[in-house]
Scaffold this active site. Structure first.
Site, PDB file in Angstrom:
ATOM      1  N   LEU A  52     -15.499 -17.735 -19.024  1.00  0.00           N
ATOM      2  CA  LEU A  52     -14.754 -18.513 -18.028  1.00  0.00           C
ATOM      3  C   LEU A  52     -14.954 -20.019 -18.167  1.00  0.00           C
ATOM      4  O   LEU A  52     -14.155 -20.801 -17.665  1.00  0.00           O
ATOM      5  CB  LEU A  52     -15.143 -18.065 -16.609  1.00  0.00           C
ATOM      6  N   PHE A  73     -15.084 -13.231  -9.999  1.00  0.00           N
ATOM      7  CA  PHE A  73     -16.239 -12.371  -9.695  1.00  0.00           C
ATOM      8  C   PHE A  73     -17.378 -12.573 -10.684  1.00  0.00           C
ATOM      9  O   PHE A  73     -18.439 -11.953 -10.527  1.00  0.00           O
ATOM     10  CB  PHE A  73     -15.831 -10.893  -9.787  1.00  0.00           C
ATOM     11  N   ALA A  74     -17.155 -13.362 -11.748  1.00  0.00           N
ATOM     12  CA  ALA A  74     -18.130 -13.396 -12.846  1.00  0.00           C
ATOM     13  C   ALA A  74     -19.328 -14.263 -12.476  1.00  0.00           C
ATOM     14  O   ALA A  74     -19.194 -15.473 -12.347  1.00  0.00           O
ATOM     15  CB  ALA A  74     -17.459 -13.948 -14.104  1.00  0.00           C
ATOM     16  N   TYR A 141     -29.876 -18.551  -7.019  1.00  0.00           N
ATOM     17  CA  TYR A 141     -28.643 -17.751  -6.986  1.00  0.00           C
ATOM     18  C   TYR A 141     -27.784 -18.141  -5.783  1.00  0.00           C
ATOM     19  O   TYR A 141     -26.610 -18.507  -5.918  1.00  0.00           O
ATOM     20  CB  TYR A 141     -28.982 -16.255  -6.952  1.00  0.00           C
ATOM     21  N   LEU A 190     -31.003  -1.033  -4.322  1.00  0.00           N
ATOM     22  CA  LEU A 190     -31.652   0.119  -3.682  1.00  0.00           C
ATOM     23  C   LEU A 190     -30.882   1.426  -3.887  1.00  0.00           C
ATOM     24  O   LEU A 190     -31.469   2.421  -4.339  1.00  0.00           O
ATOM     25  CB  LEU A 190     -31.834  -0.171  -2.183  1.00  0.00           C
ATOM     26  N   ARG A 221     -30.557  -3.892   6.007  1.00  0.00           N
ATOM     27  CA  ARG A 221     -29.462  -4.526   5.276  1.00  0.00           C
ATOM     28  C   ARG A 221     -28.140  -3.918   5.721  1.00  0.00           C
ATOM     29  O   ARG A 221     -28.094  -2.818   6.254  1.00  0.00           O
ATOM     30  CB  ARG A 221     -29.619  -4.304   3.755  1.00  0.00           C
ATOM     31  N   GLY A 284     -39.318 -13.093  -1.189  1.00  0.00           N
ATOM     32  CA  GLY A 284     -37.981 -13.616  -0.909  1.00  0.00           C
ATOM     33  C   GLY A 284     -37.074 -12.673  -0.144  1.00  0.00           C
ATOM     34  O   GLY A 284     -35.897 -12.969   0.025  1.00  0.00           O
TER      35      GLY A 284
HETATM   36  N1  UDP Z   1     -35.642  -2.271  -2.029  1.00  0.00           N
HETATM   37  C1  UDP Z   1     -36.737  -1.421  -2.094  1.00  0.00           C
HETATM   38  N2  UDP Z   1     -37.015  -0.838  -3.296  1.00  0.00           N
HETATM   39  C2  UDP Z   1     -36.284  -1.051  -4.421  1.00  0.00           C
HETATM   40  C3  UDP Z   1     -35.163  -1.915  -4.337  1.00  0.00           C
HETATM   41  C4  UDP Z   1     -34.863  -2.519  -3.122  1.00  0.00           C
HETATM   42  O1  UDP Z   1     -37.442  -1.203  -1.119  1.00  0.00           O
HETATM   43  O2  UDP Z   1     -36.616  -0.493  -5.487  1.00  0.00           O
HETATM   44  C5  UDP Z   1     -35.303  -2.913  -0.743  1.00  0.00           C
HETATM   45  C6  UDP Z   1     -35.308  -4.422  -0.788  1.00  0.00           C
HETATM   46  O3  UDP Z   1     -36.598  -4.906  -0.499  1.00  0.00           O
HETATM   47  C7  UDP Z   1     -34.275  -4.757   0.306  1.00  0.00           C
HETATM   48  C8  UDP Z   1     -33.317  -3.578   0.277  1.00  0.00           C
HETATM   49  O4  UDP Z   1     -33.991  -2.534  -0.418  1.00  0.00           O
HETATM   50  O5  UDP Z   1     -34.902  -4.760   1.561  1.00  0.00           O
HETATM   51  C9  UDP Z   1     -32.038  -3.892  -0.455  1.00  0.00           C
HETATM   52  O6  UDP Z   1     -32.368  -4.453  -1.733  1.00  0.00           O
HETATM   53  P1  UDP Z   1     -31.286  -4.696  -2.859  1.00  0.00           P
HETATM   54  O7  UDP Z   1     -32.026  -5.222  -4.056  1.00  0.00           O
HETATM   55  O8  UDP Z   1     -30.456  -3.472  -3.030  1.00  0.00           O
HETATM   56  O9  UDP Z   1     -30.330  -5.810  -2.249  1.00  0.00           O
HETATM   57  P2  UDP Z   1     -30.635  -7.251  -1.649  1.00  0.00           P
HETATM   58  O10 UDP Z   1     -30.711  -7.069  -0.164  1.00  0.00           O
HETATM   59  O11 UDP Z   1     -31.901  -7.766  -2.250  1.00  0.00           O
HETATM   60  O12 UDP Z   1     -29.442  -8.059  -2.046  1.00  0.00           O
END
Ligand code: UDP
Length: 329
Positions: A52, A73-74, A141, A190, A221, A284
């Site tokens: 892009l 979306f990239a 990010y 997750l 989430r 984070g």
């Molecule tokens: N999470 C977890 N174990 C994993 C991956 C994610 O407990 O192996 C938790 C992560 O700490 C967050 C939630 O699942 O609270 C969603 O994480 P994901 O990376 O899917 O998305 P994010 O919210 O970081 O964008």
């Protein structure tokens, strides 16, 4: 409408391409296939394997394909990596996006739909998150996405760009016919990781932190289906008729689910037990993030079809269990 989908072979982009076709539009895809999959896009759709940030290549495609609107979306989207390698993120997510916008404006294409993120909010002062809350990203990010948002505002003012930016919450799920879905390498999200554990591809799922100030101690989430996200991108077309205007929308269901609830949903849908290992918090991770999406619902008539995490997981399970190794191409 003739729509250029940049990153159209990626996870959300490829689902959007299918929704565009279903809605009677004509998508053209650009994807450099670093993370995208050629197989995720139907062979009859025009496909360019370009970057892009290549202004000449983008100008040529925009002109030859008579593109009226660009969806973008990239992006690199690994939060942890963005902390380790910020230049990579600024280069691809910000600088290359500016080059794409330059190509568009040079060719007189002034309608733009952008994938932004709830990561632009950082740690919100209260919940649910509304679009008017302060944006203070806590990683590069989120910062690169916010930088693009700000550039879009400036270009609306200076060049008459009309744009929409969608701040996604946790994109999840797969096409209901099981033909395309999520295939990241490495996978960090997750839902696909829990599914891998249920399929026996991983020994366990690690829960990152069980001592948060949430009902069950794990993070909350807002998981939103990729087809629901895609539909909003098309519903917004009507808002892009006035040059020099821009709008921002949260896209989430508004219903938070904990990590434990997601694991339970996968166990229920798959009928398999998942081994859990409780580990330290991941750096984070805010304790809770969920959206107020009233603006998209009221302003775009956007409806959430997949209104429970179980419904979302059903589609993800159908994809992963029928494609245990993801795409072959
Ligand atoms: N999470 C977890 N174990 C994993 C991956 C994610 O407990 O192996 C938790 C992560 O700490 C967050 C939630 O699942 O609270 C969603 O994480 P994901 O990376 O899917 O998305 P994010 O919210 O970081 O964008």
């Amino acid at each position: 409408m003739k729509v250029l989908v940049v990153g159209g072979a990626g996870y959300i982009g490829s689902h959007c391409v299918r929704q565009l076709v279903a809605a009677g539009h004509e998508p053209v895809v650009v994807d450099n296939l670093v993370f995208g999959h050629r197989q995720a896009v139907a062979p009859e759709i025009p496909f360019y394997t370009d970057h892009l940030g290549n202004v000449d290549a983008m100008r040529k495609i925009l002109a030859e394909e008579k593109i009226e609107l660009v969806m973008h979306f990239a992006a690199f989207a690994y939060v942890g990596e963005s902390v380790e390698k910020p230049l990579k993120y600024y280069d691809n997510n910000f600088i290359a996006t500016l080059r794409l916008l330059e190509a568009m404006l040079t060719e007189g294409v002034k309608k733009f739909v952008f994938s932004s993120t709830c990561a632009t909010y950082g740690v919100p002062p209260s919940l649910p998150i509304v679009e008017t809350m302060p944006q203070a990203p806590i990683n590069p990010y989120g910062q690169t996405k916010l930088d693009v948002e700000n550039a879009l505002k400036a270009l609306a003012h200076s060049d008459g760009l009309s744009f929409a930016a969608f701040r996604y919450f946790n994109a999840a799920g797969a096409a209901t016919d099981g033909s395309i879905g999520e295939d990241h390498n490495p996978e960090t999200h997750l839902i696909p990781l829990v599914i891998d554990a249920a399929m026996g591809k991983r020994e366990n799922i690690k829960i990152f932190g069980t001592d948060y100030d949430t009902p069950d101690g794990t993070c909350l989430r807002d998981y939103v289906h990729v087809d629901d996200l895609s539909r909003a991108h098309i519903a917004v077309f009507d808002k892009l008729g006035t040059p020099g205007t821009g709008c921002f929308y949260n896209l989430g269901t508004g219903t938070p689910y904990s990590v434990r609830e997601v694991i339970e949903a996968v166990e229920k849908v798959s009928g398999k037990k998942v081994n859990i290992v409780e580990v330290e918090r991941r750096a984070g991770d805010p304790p809770a993030l969920y959206a107020d999406s009233s603006k998209a619902k009221n302003g775009l008539g956007w409806k959430v079809e997949f209104d429970s995490v179980e419904k979302i997981v059903e589609t993800a399970w159908a994809w992963h269990s029928s494609h245990p190794n993801g795409f072959s191409d």
